[in-house]
Design an enzyme around this catalytic site. Sequence first.
Site, PDB file in Angstrom:
ATOM      1  N   HIS A  24       0.808  -1.223   0.000  1.00 40.81           N
ATOM      2  CA  HIS A  24       0.000   0.000   0.000  1.00 40.81           C
ATOM      3  C   HIS A  24       0.844   1.277   0.000  1.00 40.81           C
ATOM      4  O   HIS A  24       0.682   2.185   0.808  1.00 40.81           O
ATOM      5  CB  HIS A  24      -1.113   0.008   1.058  1.00 40.81           C
ATOM      6  N   HIS A  78      -4.917  -9.150  15.102  1.00 39.26           N
ATOM      7  CA  HIS A  78      -5.093  -7.911  14.332  1.00 39.26           C
ATOM      8  C   HIS A  78      -5.929  -8.217  13.099  1.00 39.26           C
ATOM      9  O   HIS A  78      -5.699  -9.215  12.411  1.00 39.26           O
ATOM     10  CB  HIS A  78      -3.699  -7.408  13.944  1.00 39.26           C
ATOM     11  N   GLU A  80      -6.280  -6.292  10.298  1.00 40.25           N
ATOM     12  CA  GLU A  80      -5.851  -5.802   8.980  1.00 40.25           C
ATOM     13  C   GLU A  80      -5.632  -6.983   8.040  1.00 40.25           C
ATOM     14  O   GLU A  80      -5.157  -8.052   8.440  1.00 40.25           O
ATOM     15  CB  GLU A  80      -4.598  -4.924   9.087  1.00 40.25           C
ATOM     16  N   ASP A  82      -3.702  -8.051   5.785  1.00 39.02           N
ATOM     17  CA  ASP A  82      -2.469  -8.821   5.550  1.00 39.02           C
ATOM     18  C   ASP A  82      -2.335  -9.958   6.561  1.00 39.02           C
ATOM     19  O   ASP A  82      -1.541 -10.885   6.358  1.00 39.02           O
ATOM     20  CB  ASP A  82      -1.222  -7.927   5.553  1.00 39.02           C
ATOM     21  N   HIS A 145      -1.466  -1.962  15.774  1.00 41.80           N
ATOM     22  CA  HIS A 145      -1.476  -0.852  14.883  1.00 41.80           C
ATOM     23  C   HIS A 145      -2.880  -0.289  14.612  1.00 41.80           C
ATOM     24  O   HIS A 145      -3.024   0.851  14.181  1.00 41.80           O
ATOM     25  CB  HIS A 145      -0.797  -1.382  13.602  1.00 41.80           C
ATOM     26  N   ASP A 164       2.071  -6.649  14.469  1.00 42.79           N
ATOM     27  CA  ASP A 164       2.857  -5.679  13.690  1.00 42.79           C
ATOM     28  C   ASP A 164       4.053  -5.102  14.458  1.00 42.79           C
ATOM     29  O   ASP A 164       5.056  -4.719  13.847  1.00 42.79           O
ATOM     30  CB  ASP A 164       1.965  -4.515  13.255  1.00 42.79           C
ATOM     31  N   TYR A 192      10.228   0.158   8.697  1.00 40.94           N
ATOM     32  CA  TYR A 192       8.843  -0.251   8.977  1.00 40.94           C
ATOM     33  C   TYR A 192       8.233   0.672  10.036  1.00 40.94           C
ATOM     34  O   TYR A 192       7.115   1.176   9.889  1.00 40.94           O
ATOM     35  CB  TYR A 192       8.835  -1.703   9.467  1.00 40.94           C
ATOM     36  N   HIS A 225       5.486  -9.805  10.680  1.00 42.48           N
ATOM     37  CA  HIS A 225       6.190  -9.594   9.414  1.00 42.48           C
ATOM     38  C   HIS A 225       7.683  -9.800   9.647  1.00 42.48           C
ATOM     39  O   HIS A 225       8.239  -9.295  10.629  1.00 42.48           O
ATOM     40  CB  HIS A 225       6.030  -8.156   8.904  1.00 42.48           C
TER      41      HIS A 225
END
Length: 399
Positions: A24, A78, A80, A82, A145, A164, A192, A225
């Site tokens: 993104h 989370h 989100e 991803d 996040h 995250d 990041y 990640h």
Amino acid sequence: MTKTELKNGIYWVGAVDGNVRDFHGYRTRLGTSYNAYLIVDDKLTLVDTVKKGFGPDLLRHVAGIADPSKIENLIVNHVEMDHSGAIPEVCAAAPRARIYCTSRGREGLIKHYGMKDREFCVVKTGDKLSLGKKTLTFVTAPMVHWPDSMFTYCVEDRILLPNDAFGQHVGHPLRFADEIGEDLCLEEAAKYYANILMPLGGVISKKIEEFRAMDLPVEMIAPSHGAIWRKDPLRIVEAYARWTAQETVPKVVIVYDTMWESTDKLARRLVECLASPGLEVKLYHLRKSDNSQIVRDILDARVLLFGSPTLNSDMFWTMGGFLTYLRGLKPKNKKVGIFGSYGWAEGASRAIRRDIEAMDLEMIEPPFEVQYIPSEEELSRLADYAKVITRAAKEPATK
Ligand code: FEO
């Protein structure tokens, strides 16, 4: 595939997205990974999933260890996409799985995927879940996040799964930072943090303090990640303490664009004039550079110099876009200088100043501007401007 066991029946079962170069808008030069973890105990438990499209990888990795249909608990740290994109596939493969998440997580999952028939267990900080021999403790982490975010802590194995937080966009065949290279992972973690988490630094700092006060020993940090911090997990925590405090070093980041090379001449001469031991100087031409890397360098820089020609009585459009991105990231503790060129009317410095004031950063006055093409006399005056900038880079900003 070789199984990656973090410790005593806790496995990485995520997916590597080695070819993604645009996350993104964030330029992921090394790709990334979506990390999910399988805990083998009396109750088979999956912590997080992966981005949509990578569900088959996740389920294949789980199947190499245990029967996916036996998953009893799905922890969603989370929402989100991803990390949650493969939840529909996981739920289809594991029809009995109960979902553990925060109340905002439950809301988000229903909004994203429906799931009204699925059994949810809403958790809050300090809640525990026994898996048999192992215990999980949950720590809600709103805005680290998203509002739904939480950390999961494996009590007996002393592993923190913070989603995250502490992650990096590194898509590598190896899983541990000490195997991939700690310095590289730390540098990517800085990028990041700067591009994803910087505006949330105050919240993150408080959360780290709150977690420390819970007195839960951490021997491994396994984010969602990139690399897992195994050898010296406190190193990344200490780095976060510096980043959340927005600590700066004597460093100047010059960010500019140019139309007919006048602003380019100023920028390149400035680099020459600023060269001195102990002062780091970075030069970025906006149309030739990666915004994510520029923001990483801004994270610990003390002075930012923004250069633009005047175009249509305003700043150059790439500078406008960059400053919009930077404003959202809420940088602090910076001093800002402006330079550039104009033709028959000024405008760029006024427009840049408006954005710097909106960020509440300290200005270095006055801007250095030339009309049309800088003369050799004007270029030589940059030596004096560079002295002002060098002095500014030696002392932390006052706001
Ligand atoms: Fe990696 Fe906020 O998702």
